[in-house]
Design a protein around this motif. Sequence first.
Motif, PDB file in Angstrom:
ATOM      1  N   MET A  32     -11.162  29.199 -16.799  1.00  0.00           N
ATOM      2  CA  MET A  32     -11.175  30.652 -16.595  1.00  0.00           C
ATOM      3  C   MET A  32      -9.913  31.087 -15.851  1.00  0.00           C
ATOM      4  O   MET A  32      -9.262  32.061 -16.221  1.00  0.00           O
ATOM      5  CB  MET A  32     -12.428  31.057 -15.821  1.00  0.00           C
ATOM      6  N   THR A  65      -7.036  33.177 -17.785  1.00  0.00           N
ATOM      7  CA  THR A  65      -6.916  34.549 -17.284  1.00  0.00           C
ATOM      8  C   THR A  65      -5.489  34.825 -16.813  1.00  0.00           C
ATOM      9  O   THR A  65      -4.983  35.926 -16.980  1.00  0.00           O
ATOM     10  CB  THR A  65      -7.900  34.783 -16.119  1.00  0.00           C
ATOM     11  N   ARG A  66      -4.867  33.813 -16.218  1.00  0.00           N
ATOM     12  CA  ARG A  66      -3.495  33.996 -15.740  1.00  0.00           C
ATOM     13  C   ARG A  66      -2.486  34.059 -16.869  1.00  0.00           C
ATOM     14  O   ARG A  66      -1.351  34.470 -16.651  1.00  0.00           O
ATOM     15  CB  ARG A  66      -3.123  32.834 -14.802  1.00  0.00           C
ATOM     16  N   ASN A  67      -2.877  33.630 -18.047  1.00  0.00           N
ATOM     17  CA  ASN A  67      -1.940  33.571 -19.174  1.00  0.00           C
ATOM     18  C   ASN A  67      -2.510  34.237 -20.422  1.00  0.00           C
ATOM     19  O   ASN A  67      -2.801  33.577 -21.403  1.00  0.00           O
ATOM     20  CB  ASN A  67      -1.598  32.103 -19.486  1.00  0.00           C
ATOM     21  N   PRO A  68      -2.667  35.559 -20.403  1.00  0.00           N
ATOM     22  CA  PRO A  68      -3.271  36.242 -21.538  1.00  0.00           C
ATOM     23  C   PRO A  68      -2.493  35.995 -22.831  1.00  0.00           C
ATOM     24  O   PRO A  68      -1.266  35.941 -22.816  1.00  0.00           O
ATOM     25  CB  PRO A  68      -3.217  37.720 -21.137  1.00  0.00           C
ATOM     26  N   PRO A 101      -7.599  39.523 -22.891  1.00  0.00           N
ATOM     27  CA  PRO A 101      -8.302  40.365 -21.917  1.00  0.00           C
ATOM     28  C   PRO A 101      -8.623  41.734 -22.500  1.00  0.00           C
ATOM     29  O   PRO A 101      -7.935  42.214 -23.396  1.00  0.00           O
ATOM     30  CB  PRO A 101      -7.305  40.484 -20.769  1.00  0.00           C
ATOM     31  N   LYS A 123      -1.800  33.550 -24.501  1.00  0.00           N
ATOM     32  CA  LYS A 123      -1.021  32.324 -24.672  1.00  0.00           C
ATOM     33  C   LYS A 123      -1.936  31.245 -25.250  1.00  0.00           C
ATOM     34  O   LYS A 123      -3.046  31.046 -24.754  1.00  0.00           O
ATOM     35  CB  LYS A 123      -0.462  31.873 -23.329  1.00  0.00           C
ATOM     36  N   PHE A 163      -6.954  33.485 -24.493  1.00  0.00           N
ATOM     37  CA  PHE A 163      -7.792  34.519 -23.882  1.00  0.00           C
ATOM     38  C   PHE A 163      -7.176  35.886 -24.150  1.00  0.00           C
ATOM     39  O   PHE A 163      -5.999  36.106 -23.877  1.00  0.00           O
ATOM     40  CB  PHE A 163      -7.894  34.278 -22.377  1.00  0.00           C
ATOM     41  N   LEU A 195     -17.587  35.357 -21.152  1.00  0.00           N
ATOM     42  CA  LEU A 195     -16.664  36.494 -21.183  1.00  0.00           C
ATOM     43  C   LEU A 195     -17.196  37.625 -22.044  1.00  0.00           C
ATOM     44  O   LEU A 195     -17.018  38.803 -21.720  1.00  0.00           O
ATOM     45  CB  LEU A 195     -15.285  36.046 -21.672  1.00  0.00           C
ATOM     46  N   ILE A 231      -6.971  29.460 -15.550  1.00  0.00           N
ATOM     47  CA  ILE A 231      -5.734  29.209 -16.308  1.00  0.00           C
ATOM     48  C   ILE A 231      -5.574  30.207 -17.458  1.00  0.00           C
ATOM     49  O   ILE A 231      -4.510  30.795 -17.644  1.00  0.00           O
ATOM     50  CB  ILE A 231      -5.710  27.752 -16.830  1.00  0.00           C
TER      51      ILE A 231
END
Lengths: 281, 281
Positions: free
Chosen positions: B14, B18-21, B74, B23, B72, B52, B16
């Motif tokens: 979650m 979330t920090r890299n949408p 968002p 990707k 991911f 999610l 990793i």
Amino acid sequence: MEKLKRNERVGALMNILTRNPNKIFSYSYFCQLFNVRKSSISGDVAILKELLEKLDLGLVETITGSNGGVKFIPKIKKEELIQTLEDLSIQLSNPERIIPGGFIFMLDILYNPEIIKKLGLIIANKFIDKHIDYIVTIETKGIPLALMTAEVLNVPLVIIRKNIKITEGSTVNINYVSGSTKMVQTMSLSKKSLKENSKVLIVDDFMRGGGTFKGVYEMMSEFKASVVGTCVLIATKFPEKKLVDNYISLLTMEKIDEEEKKVILTPNFCKLNKKLKKFSK
Amino acid sequence: MEKLKRNERVGALMNILTRNPNKIFSYSYFCQLFNVRKSSISGDVAILKELLEKLDLGLVETITGSNGGVKFIPKIKKEELIQTLEDLSIQLSNPERIIPGGFIFMLDILYNPEIIKKLGLIIANKFIDKHIDYIVTIETKGIPLALMTAEVLNVPLVIIRKNIKITEGSTVNINYVSGSTKMVQTMSLSKKSLKENSKVLIVDDFMRGGGTFKGVYEMMSEFKASVVGTCVLIATKFPEKKLVDNYISLLTMEKIDEEEKKVILTPNFCKLNKKLKKFSK
């Protein structure tokens, strides 16, 4: 919302906190969101905290008092910091990047969200304890790096303009001598941009002589702000004496030779993290 | 790393993702990171995906094939979108923001990472299916919004300059008539900025007549790029006929009256999400 299990709440907390670095969320916000008691949220936060520390991905800080709550402070791992700056040095040392006049082409790096986000995180990590109120930059090429730093620290960005703009209301204007062009230029900042007595961190892409930064310092003193630090992606090795002291550069440009077609850049690990001294040349 | 339990892996995933949408991470990347088999990661991803969706925070997409993996996407919740744009309309309608010349002061909004990140997410959500290669903006005030959109879509940003810069190598230059000033100006873009035949989304802060955007369209045709959309934070209601078609604005400035000290702004919900038609006035 349907009631969530503990694991689901921990996952949800991870998502929300990760998306909002350094933002304080009150416990009651989460109690309402998940429809559970404060003691449940405390338990969830404890699990999250332990997990993030185990994974070395950041810290969860709990703040007590009436404005209390919980916030996430993201962290870049030591190995990732080293890898990022070493990769960048190699990429930017490509002689095909040389532009006449002693410059290197680096827009593809400076405007790439994935790279610049990591660099912003590195800078934010360095200044996390300094209680920064604003990130200040001067247009244009350093804006993405400055914004990503501001995003991690959760503070507003301030952009100094190089021309006076009618769309920004009344402005403070400063004349300065650019180190690169040796010409007198004007920088301008809307009077409403900064509150008095703020602590600012200056972030930009490149420093040669430091003339522009001297101008920014002067601008900050007009706003009664104190400059807590200055951080640039690249500073040239020469002139060694810059017009401002106390700056940090992620990379040093040791040499750029248009004739020989050679660029040498090196990372400044030890300035970023004392534990990395042994990695610095 | 010490072996993690399933719940811990889901939490780490979650963080990793979330920090890299947007990707794509390969399954083997996570197998190596957590030292587990692909089947375990598949299970973790399935849990994450369900969570999610339940929380309405975004989608996890699995991509098959040799470049396959997981990413991911968002999402902003409908209620948050409505709240964000309504709050913004109220804030920006404050008559104290009026600047002589028919402008409103909005740097505090445009340079606030927390706000601009949400707006970037709203724009990215709207264009997520369009296979955008670049976000294009023109300096300066729209850069943070454009960067945040680029960050969510995980594509590079392109910044068109208003003056020719020696530090960017050879450039393409376009003359255009600014709608606000009626003056001929030059915009400039480094030749290396865009690959040919790219799909671009133009993002900026403000549109009045659309003259600048017409210039940007022309610039894009010089690079053989196709403009998939144009999105601005605010467009004025008048002139109703802009110099470019097919733009979206998050807010419409219905009226700005310096004499009466009155600004009226309204959100354009239905242009952003057809389901929100009933919320639009």
